[in-house]
Motif scaffolding. Sequence first.
Motif, PDB file in Angstrom:
ATOM      1  N   SER A   1       0.804  -1.219   0.000  1.00  0.00           N
ATOM      2  CA  SER A   1       0.000   0.000   0.000  1.00  0.00           C
ATOM      3  C   SER A   1       0.841   1.275   0.000  1.00  0.00           C
ATOM      4  N   ALA A   2       2.157   1.157  -0.004  1.00  0.00           N
ATOM      5  CA  ALA A   2       3.025   2.335   0.039  1.00  0.00           C
ATOM      6  C   ALA A   2       2.950   3.129  -1.267  1.00  0.00           C
ATOM      7  N   ALA A   3       3.278   4.406  -1.176  1.00  0.00           N
ATOM      8  CA  ALA A   3       3.220   5.269  -2.365  1.00  0.00           C
ATOM      9  C   ALA A   3       4.120   4.755  -3.477  1.00  0.00           C
ATOM     10  N   GLU A   4       5.281   4.188  -3.131  1.00  0.00           N
ATOM     11  CA  GLU A   4       6.222   3.716  -4.149  1.00  0.00           C
ATOM     12  C   GLU A   4       5.906   2.312  -4.663  1.00  0.00           C
ATOM     13  N   SER A   5       4.934   1.656  -4.088  1.00  0.00           N
ATOM     14  CA  SER A   5       4.541   0.336  -4.586  1.00  0.00           C
ATOM     15  C   SER A   5       4.049   0.462  -6.026  1.00  0.00           C
ATOM     16  N   PRO A   6       4.439  -0.454  -6.916  1.00  0.00           N
ATOM     17  CA  PRO A   6       4.043  -0.348  -8.316  1.00  0.00           C
ATOM     18  C   PRO A   6       2.619  -0.792  -8.607  1.00  0.00           C
TER      19      PRO A   6
ATOM     20  N   TRP B   1      -5.857  -1.243  -5.897  1.00  0.00           N
ATOM     21  CA  TRP B   1      -5.453  -2.242  -4.902  1.00  0.00           C
ATOM     22  C   TRP B   1      -5.041  -1.548  -3.607  1.00  0.00           C
ATOM     23  N   LYS B   2      -4.289  -0.475  -3.712  1.00  0.00           N
ATOM     24  CA  LYS B   2      -3.896   0.258  -2.511  1.00  0.00           C
ATOM     25  C   LYS B   2      -5.134   0.740  -1.757  1.00  0.00           C
ATOM     26  N   GLN B   3      -6.116   1.254  -2.487  1.00  0.00           N
ATOM     27  CA  GLN B   3      -7.330   1.749  -1.838  1.00  0.00           C
ATOM     28  C   GLN B   3      -8.122   0.610  -1.220  1.00  0.00           C
ATOM     29  N   ALA B   4      -8.103  -0.561  -1.852  1.00  0.00           N
ATOM     30  CA  ALA B   4      -8.805  -1.725  -1.292  1.00  0.00           C
ATOM     31  C   ALA B   4      -8.204  -2.122   0.046  1.00  0.00           C
TER      32      ALA B   4
ATOM     33  N   ASP C   1      -9.324   0.477   2.590  1.00  0.00           N
ATOM     34  CA  ASP C   1     -10.748   0.330   2.913  1.00  0.00           C
ATOM     35  C   ASP C   1     -11.068  -0.955   3.665  1.00  0.00           C
ATOM     36  N   ALA C   2     -10.142  -1.899   3.697  1.00  0.00           N
ATOM     37  CA  ALA C   2     -10.426  -3.227   4.240  1.00  0.00           C
ATOM     38  C   ALA C   2     -10.575  -3.209   5.757  1.00  0.00           C
ATOM     39  N   ALA C   3     -11.474  -4.059   6.248  1.00  0.00           N
ATOM     40  CA  ALA C   3     -11.577  -4.326   7.676  1.00  0.00           C
ATOM     41  C   ALA C   3     -10.648  -5.482   8.020  1.00  0.00           C
ATOM     42  N   GLU C   4     -10.438  -5.705   9.296  1.00  0.00           N
ATOM     43  CA  GLU C   4      -9.542  -6.793   9.705  1.00  0.00           C
ATOM     44  C   GLU C   4     -10.097  -8.166   9.333  1.00  0.00           C
ATOM     45  N   THR C   5     -11.384  -8.229   9.036  1.00  0.00           N
ATOM     46  CA  THR C   5     -12.030  -9.489   8.656  1.00  0.00           C
ATOM     47  C   THR C   5     -12.112  -9.684   7.140  1.00  0.00           C
TER      48      THR C   5
ATOM     49  N   ILE D   1      -4.432  -0.557   8.231  1.00  0.00           N
ATOM     50  CA  ILE D   1      -3.798   0.423   7.340  1.00  0.00           C
ATOM     51  C   ILE D   1      -4.865   1.393   6.850  1.00  0.00           C
ATOM     52  N   ASP D   2      -4.672   2.679   7.108  1.00  0.00           N
ATOM     53  CA  ASP D   2      -5.726   3.643   6.790  1.00  0.00           C
ATOM     54  C   ASP D   2      -5.311   4.705   5.786  1.00  0.00           C
ATOM     55  N   SER D   3      -4.102   4.581   5.215  1.00  0.00           N
ATOM     56  CA  SER D   3      -3.679   5.576   4.235  1.00  0.00           C
ATOM     57  C   SER D   3      -2.518   5.043   3.403  1.00  0.00           C
TER      58      SER D   3
END
Length: 320
Positions: free
Chosen positions: A209-214, A219-222, A225-229, A290-292
């Motif tokens: 989810s990092a900014a530099e992830s390709p 996917w980063k937003q998913a 947005d994800a809950a722990e479940t 992870i929230d951002s």
Amino acid sequence: MTATSSALPAAFDNTVTRQLGVEIPIVQAPMGWIARSQLASAVSQAGAMGIIETSSGELDAVKDEIRTMKDLTDRPFGVNIAQAFVRDPSIAEFVIEQGVEFVTTSAGSPTKYTSTLKEAGLIVYHVVPTLQAALKAVDAGVDGLIVEGGEGGGFKSPTPVSTMVLLPLVCSRVDVPVIAAGGITDGATMAAAFALGAQGVQMGTRMVSAAESPVHDNWKQAIVDAAETDTVLLNQRHSPALRALKTGRTTALVDAEHNVFADFGDAKSLYYGGDMEAAIALSGQVAGRIDSVRPVADIIGDTVREFGEVVDRLAGVGSR
């Protein structure tokens, strides 16, 4: 803000940092199609250990990524050899020729490459999901272990054990340094891993989810947005199992009796195209924390700062 040497906790001066040649004992997970030079160089530049993957099986591209790393950073970096997905028997020799000094091996026997890599002077850590696997790796002569709990994303044991159980168990039975993986996303979870015997941690989902992830922003937003479940464990009747984000595609595969690797899908359409139903989006349960989307340097810097704060707070409690 990137941590500086003067601000590093005393606990970071340990066997892991000395063996890996890094300031900060954080290793970026070797995720297929993701752990390439764009992300790995940012991790290395921040003082931690960036890793180039081989689990995509695209060895020509991976070899180019290893070469590119040398243009992007002069800091140490490593390579993972995912044995189940590497079809080129000369991969160990190639890694040695590139001057890489740290290798993690996974998805196979620790006896396959350990002696060849160590004879060339490399440091070798093997990824293990059970105590039995850990003891086998130590017998094979590895320098250290990456102990991976079942809550982590990606390839998993069909009978997963949580980090809270597995990590202290392994640490109580081996004398080699241990890096903890599975559920690690910040300084508090890093401090918890150290309390259980680890000398370093590996981050996977946090780095996806990092900014530099390709990977695509979808996917980063998913993850954000994800809950722990919102993950599922697939392929439990086969090996390896897979922990992934809950989507229409993965939900339909939860009870599949066949090996779901046949239904993995078009990885590049997911990873780079952003179609969340095109393939299985591997992710750990820690997505729920992870929230951002944040730059790697900020993630690592804040992890180091929070680690120090947690350790200091616990020391203060103990002195009362």
